[in-house]
Design an enzyme around this catalytic site. Structure first.
Site, mmCIF file in Angstrom:
data_model
loop_
_atom_site.group_PDB
_atom_site.id
_atom_site.type_symbol
_atom_site.label_atom_id
_atom_site.label_comp_id
_atom_site.label_asym_id
_atom_site.label_seq_id
_atom_site.Cartn_x
_atom_site.Cartn_y
_atom_site.Cartn_z
ATOM 1 N N ASP A 215 0.867 -1.168 0.100
ATOM 2 C CA ASP A 215 0.157 -0.120 0.024
ATOM 3 C C ASP A 215 0.834 1.146 -0.022
ATOM 4 O OD1 ASP A 215 -2.123 -1.435 0.154
ATOM 5 O OD2 ASP A 215 -2.489 -1.211 2.285
ATOM 6 N N MET A 258 -6.012 -2.785 -3.635
ATOM 7 C CA MET A 258 -5.486 -2.787 -2.264
ATOM 8 C C MET A 258 -5.529 -1.262 -1.792
ATOM 9 S SD MET A 258 -4.067 -5.071 -4.183
ATOM 10 C CE MET A 258 -2.451 -4.758 -4.565
ATOM 11 N N ARG A 369 -1.019 -9.350 -5.617
ATOM 12 C CA ARG A 369 0.002 -9.537 -4.405
ATOM 13 C C ARG A 369 0.964 -10.519 -4.682
ATOM 14 N NH1 ARG A 369 -2.891 -10.263 1.163
ATOM 15 N NH2 ARG A 369 -2.307 -12.285 0.762
#
Ligand code: ATP
Ligand code: MG
Length: 443
Positions: A215, A258, A369
């Site tokens: 992030d 995200m 991810r």
């Protein structure tokens, strides 16, 4: 820039683990380019006209010229540990992030270059310290040579796990005196607690973190590894949503990215793609319904453009969802699914107003991810991994490595995990994003 300054040092500096540091012995004399412990990097380089100018935030409100410094990262001429006495362990915790294997690889390779023979991986995060079924994994250059070619973590990750005192007990049993901790805010809180516990027990152990947050929400750092890759990979999802929306009659594409507390990925991915009409992030409140709501703007876009694409960060609009109070194994609050909520509300809204709309929802989170780090993250991971080892050998503990104002530095852990770094809604970057999407305020 690098010379010692008589200015104030507002950040608490971690000292080498022992005063014996001063008497450390020199490493290979042919190795040039050492960093001195007095080399420092300025945290903020902007001279503010006023604390509110251009959305810039002054860390110390009393300052107009901010003099906050951190230690510069890199190899020291004198090292604290004798390589043959080091047992180093690496642990990866929390969720996956592109680049974990790159960092593991560089830590191992750099340790070997220092002459460390005993290097182990702790399997499945902090749990690997307590679970008797999980044995430590011996690591060497041979084992890690190609691990960066795939995503994920060679060691595995997990949430939850044993208490800090149990972890330090196990470290003592196993003779671990260097611990490299790769993880997010929770993992770093753990690493700091392990560092403190080692100090309380007077153990000569270096605990060094490498911040892992896809992030990009760690305070004071220019960028964290995995973020660039995430923004790049998000382009695929956004482009697919755009093509789906564009190819359908009254198509609406929704992409959830995200960003639990901070909308950096959504903001940067929206800017990069140029295909997003509405970008929603946790830092900027919005309404779905009502004359100024997102749905009214979607109707306008359908009427004027024929299609629309929305990018929403996972932590956005949580006030619009029912609270469940559910928590994961590490105690983090489980967020409601804002992407699904917007999808359902959009379908309902267009049905109710009698306008056809073809709504498609894409959640690429796990695909992003789990993917391999791109070239720029690969380089960042390499430098962070190497600097983590240099920091440990220099005798620092309770620190984490990062990049600040384009310089690689050591940060004291508590200062960077105090709270997640947010997108500033008054910043130029957010306004650039708004200019690109053309969206109004949704309040
Ligand atoms: P991510 O950003 O992927 O969520 P994270 O590091 O924040 O990464 P968490 O699951 O919150 O992931 O925490 C990772 C590990 O750190 C867990 O094993 C958890 O038990 C431990 N941990 C979290 N908070 C603390 C704390 N305050 N003190 C000690 N250990 C902690
Ligand atoms: Mg976290």
């Amino acid at each position: 820039m690098y010379s010692p300054t008589p200015g104030r040092f507002l950040l608490r500096m971690r000292t080498p683990v022992s005063e014996e540091f001063a008497g450390g012995y020199p490493s290979d004399e042919e190795w040039h380019g050492y960093i001195s412990n007095s080399d420092r990097v300025l945290l903020k380089t902007i001279n503010f006209a006023s604390p509110n100018s251009a959305g810039a935030v002054c860390i110390d409100p009393a300052c107009t010229w901010v003099e906050q410094w951190v230690h510069r990262a890199g190899p020291r001429e004198k090292i604290y540990f004798k390589p043959e006495e080091v047992k180093a362990a690496i642990v990866t915790c929390g969720g996956l992030c592109p680049g974990l294997n790159d960092v593991i690889r560089q830590v191992v390779i750099t340790l070997e270059i220092y002459g460390v023979k005993s290097i182990v991986g702790i399997p499945f995060g902090y749990r690997g310290f307590s679970d008797s079924d999980l044995s430590e994994m011996p690591l060497s250059r041979k084992v890690v040579q190609n691990i960066h070619l795939s995503g994920g973590s060679l060691l595995g990750v997990s949430r939850g796990g044993p208490s800090v005192s149990d972890i330090v007990d196990r470290m003592q049993e196993k003779g671990i005196n260097m611990l490299f901790v790769l993880g997010g805010n929770g993992t770093h809180a753990g690493a700091n607690a392990i560092h403190e516990e080692c100090r309380n027990r007077k153990l000569k152990v270096a605990v060094v973190g490498v911040p892992k947050t896809i992030d990009n929400d760690i305070l004071l750092m220019d960028k964290t590894f995995g973020f660039d890759t995430a923004v790049e990979e998000a382009q695929r999802a956004i482009n697919s949503a755009y093509i789906e929306a564009h190819s359908a009659y009254h198509g609406v594409g929704i992409v959830k990215l995200m960003g639990r507390d901070s909308g950096f990925i959504a903001m940067h991915a929206s800017l990069a793609s140029g295909q997003i009409d509405i970008c929603l992030i946790p830092e900027v409140p919005f309404e779905l319904h009502g004359p100024h709501g997102v749905l009214t703007h979607l109707k306008y876009l359908i009427e004027t453009k024929g299609s629309a694409v929305v990018c929403v960060a996972e932590g956005a609009g949580q006030n619009l969802l029912q609270k469940t109070n559910a928590k994961d194994a590490s105690g983090n609050i489980v967020l409601g699914d804002i992407g699904v909520h917007i999808q359902q509300e959009t379908k309902k809204y267009f049905r109710e107003i009698g306008v056809h709309a073809d709504v498609k929802y894409i959640d690429p989170t796990y695909m992003i991810r789990a993917c391999r780090a791109n070239a720029s993250d690969g380089i960042l991971c390499a430098v962070l991994g190497q600097n983590a080892v240099h920091g440990a050998f220099a005798g620092y503990s309770g620190i984490t490595v990062g990049i600040c104002n384009n310089h690689y530095v050591y940060f004291p852990i508590p200062e960077v995990i105090a709270y997640p770094r947010p997108v500033d809604p008054n910043s130029r970057m957010w306004h650039r994003c708004l200019t690109s999407t053309g969206q109004p305020d949704f309040i």
